[in-house]
Design an enzyme around this catalytic site. Structure first.
Site, short mmCIF file in Angstrom:
data_model
loop_
_atom_site.label_atom_id
_atom_site.label_comp_id
_atom_site.label_asym_id
_atom_site.label_seq_id
_atom_site.Cartn_x
_atom_site.Cartn_y
_atom_site.Cartn_z
N GLY A 196 0.82 -1.21 0.13
CA GLY A 196 0.02 -0.02 -0.02
C GLY A 196 1.04 1.33 0.00
N GLY A 250 0.32 5.84 0.12
CA GLY A 250 -0.52 7.04 0.60
C GLY A 250 0.21 8.32 0.33
N GLY A 251 -0.38 9.43 0.38
CA GLY A 251 0.32 10.75 0.09
C GLY A 251 1.77 11.02 0.80
N ALA A 295 3.78 8.14 2.67
CA ALA A 295 4.28 6.93 3.07
C ALA A 295 3.83 5.59 2.51
CB ALA A 295 3.67 6.70 4.59
N VAL A 348 3.82 1.30 2.50
CA VAL A 348 3.55 0.29 3.45
C VAL A 348 4.09 -0.88 2.76
CG1 VAL A 348 1.95 -0.95 5.06
CG2 VAL A 348 1.52 1.48 4.75
N ASP A 377 -8.39 11.48 8.88
CA ASP A 377 -8.88 10.66 7.50
C ASP A 377 -9.50 9.67 7.47
OD1 ASP A 377 -8.33 10.65 4.67
OD2 ASP A 377 -6.55 9.70 4.86
#
Length: 613
Positions: A19, A21-22, A24, A26, A139
């Protein structure tokens, strides 16, 4: 040579990315010290050079590590590693086997109200715990809530949105932030200070999407979505999903109040109301009034409206000219507002919301439509006997804004009637047949079957044309899939000609090695049988086997050479007795008697003198 996996902190092996995100990424990882799978979140290398992101990620990693709750993804460890000399902080978290709610919604669509409430109750428990530890999620959305394989809820990404906000990311910066716009609280959209009640609002958006299959507000771009969060009232969930009970409607709309003061003041309060709804007890949220109740309330208020004429004093006052001008302006504004109000509520520009009448009886629905200052047009449509006289559909749909006196089409069920099954034999293809049956208020079950007819050609229908059925019943139809063709007749042909004809018809030709005995020598060497039979239907490219006629060798032993020669030649065979005289007796023959051989085969015999002479 196999590359060694990268190690963080001397104990965490980094696997593939699962995964991002903006700010980070994962990765799946492995704690080699404890022998367990973990999830490792690392600040993106390009952001690690930004001191603002670096500082805030470190602080959020520390804060997240303090959250120990069964509905929050556990944080096992935090630390920093270096990449090309740049410090990269990381968070080691519990690895959860399961799906995000976003994936659940994509796969299953909207959820049942009870299941949605149970999920949100666990989410609210996690949020309430984090709020009491002074951490606001910021979020909350389906992609940040996991449903584990054993049905447990796990909330993820606490505090990461705070770091993004501090980095001054705009709503148009990345697609990830654009998606988040659908769950922004009004105060977030306005750029104001937020608190735990912003997470409550986002939770309202989340349960709305679980109930309806879509967020309360959508738009072409994040700015239009944010505007709706600030200015527009959400459509009650029950208007999009009739299964939603009033109690869940009330909870959802209370969480979605524009003013934080009017929302639940904590996630714990929202959880308590959700549990009341699950248990069937009254909830504390204010029930949602129906369209009819709101209309009646507004009508009552208008009836009580009064107008008080202004009192004009006879006493002279200073600055009379200025005051008169101000009064004229004020009166003009009042008049303008009055005209605007009349135009929007009673004049040509007035619009009204179409009431929901699906499920009502025809008379009740027409009355409801006319009360809303609209016109009703009734169209009868086929339906079950249970729906006879009920409105099964309406156009425009419920809550659509339309001008006064517009026409609303009401589809009213007329129940099941007796209809005649039409003749479908002259039609080609299931769509044509379906259209004709639909016009006759019947359904179709269309099946393609093997046939040499053109594709889609009619084969059979049950019941037959002219029989009687109830409207809504099914006619079973069979049509050709054109996967067969007619087997040609090749009897009496030579092997070569027969195979040529078979192959021209679209089949493969196989010649059996077993010759078939024929009584007429003229039939030898020709096709005497075939499988499948001539004129039969067989699949294209399948094999047709042909059988060639042969001569059955007669018994020649114990005959004189002369008699044996005559018998062999009569059967169409060649004869060889060597130099034996005609009066010798045949002792043996090859081929033996009874064997079927090709026309013209030579039969060789041995003969001895007749010892009886």
């Amino acid at each position: 040579m196999t590359a060694q996996p990268r190690l963080l902190g001397g104990r965490y092996e980094i696997g593939g990315m699962i995964g991002y995100g903006g700010m980070a990424e994962v990765h799946r990882g492995r704690d080699i010290r404890l022998g367990r799978d973990v999830a490792i979140k690392m600040l993106r290398t390009d952001l690690a050079r930004d001191e603002t992101f670096l500082t805030r990620f470190r602080r959020e990693a520390h804060n997240a590590a303090t959250l120990n709750h069964p509905s929050i993804v556990a944080v096992y460890d935090t630390g920093e590693d270096t990449d090309s000399g740049v410090p990269v902080p990381y968070i080691v978290m519990e690895f959860v086997e399961g799906r995000t709610l976003k994936e659940v919604l994509t796969a299953e669509g909207r959820l049942s109200p009870r299941r949605a409430c149970e999920i949100l109750a666990d989410v609210c428990a996690a949020l309430d715990f984090s709020h009491r530890h002074q951490i606001i999620h910021r979020d909350v959305k389906p992609g940040n809530v996991m449903l584990s394989s054993n049905g447990q809820i796990k909330v993820m990404d606490f505090g990461i949105a705070r770091a993004l906000a501090a980095g001054q990311a705009t709503m148009t910066q990345t697609s990830a932030v654009i998606g988040t716009a659908q769950y922004l609280s009004p105060e977030q959209a306005r750029g104001e200070t937020v608190d735990a009640r912003s997470d409550v609002y986002a939770s309202g958006c989340l349960i709305y999407e679980l109930l309806c299959g879509e967020p309360p507000f959508t738009g072409d771009n994040p700015v239009s979505v944010a505007y709706q969060h600030v200015r527009e009232a959400p459509i009650p969930p029950s208007h999009r999903n009739p299964d939603v009970p009033p109690s869940v409607d009330a909870i959802t709309l209370k969480a979605l109040e524009k003013n934080p003061i009017n929302r639940y003041q904590s996630a714990g309060e929202m959880r308590d109301d959700l549990e009341r709804a699950i248990a069937g007890r009254p909830v504390l949220a204010t029930p949602v009034m129906s369209q009819e109740e709101r209309t009646q309330l507004l009508a009552a208020q208008r009836a009580d409206d009064t107008r008080v004429a202004p009192v004009v004093s006879d006493r002279p006052k200073k600055n009379t000219g200025k005051k008169v001008a101000a009064a004229v302006i004020a009166l003009a504004l009042v008049a303008g507002l009055g005209f605007l109000t009349w135009y929007l509520t009673a004049g040509d520009g007035a619009t009204v919301a179409v009431p929901k009448v699906v499920g009502m009886k025809e008379a009740e629905a027409v009355e409801r439509i006319e009360k809303a200052e609209l016109k009703a047009k009734v169209e009868e449509v086929p339906s079950s006997d249970q729906e006879k006289g009920d409105v099964t559909d309406q156009d425009p749909g419920a809550l659509k804004k339309v001008e006064k006196n517009s026409t609303v089409i009401l589809k009213v069920g007329k129940g099941r009637t007796t209809v005649t099954v039409p003749d479908l034999s002259n039609l080609i293809g299931c769509p044509e047949m379906k259209s004709k049956l639909k016009a006759a208020e019947l359904k179709i079950k269309c099946e393609e079957v093997s046939s040499s007819k053109d594709k889609g050609a009619f084969i059979d229908q049950q019941p037959d044309a002219g029989e009687k059925l109830k409207s809504g019943e099914t006619v079973e139809v069979k049509v050709s899939n054109n996967d067969t063709t007619t087997v040609p007749d090749v009897s009496g042909m030579s092997e070569q000609k027969a195979c040529k004809k078979i192959e021209e018809a679209g089949f493969s030709c196989d010649v059996s090695s077993d010759l078939q005995a024929v009584s007429d020598p003229d039939d030898a060497g020709k096709v005497v049988d075939q499988t499948p039979d001539a004129e039969a239907e067989a699949e294209k490219n399948s094999t047709v086997t042909i059988y060639i006629g042969g001569i059955q060798v007669p018994k020649l032993r114990e005959l004189t050479v002369e008699e044996a020669r005559d018998a062999a030649e009569e059967a169409g065979l060649e004869f060889d007795a060597g130099s034996a005289p005609d009066d010798f007796i045949v002792e043996s023959q090859d081929p033996p008697e009874g064997e079927v051989v090709e026309d013209g085969t030579t039969v060789t015999v041995t003969a001895q003198p007749d010892i009886g002479t």
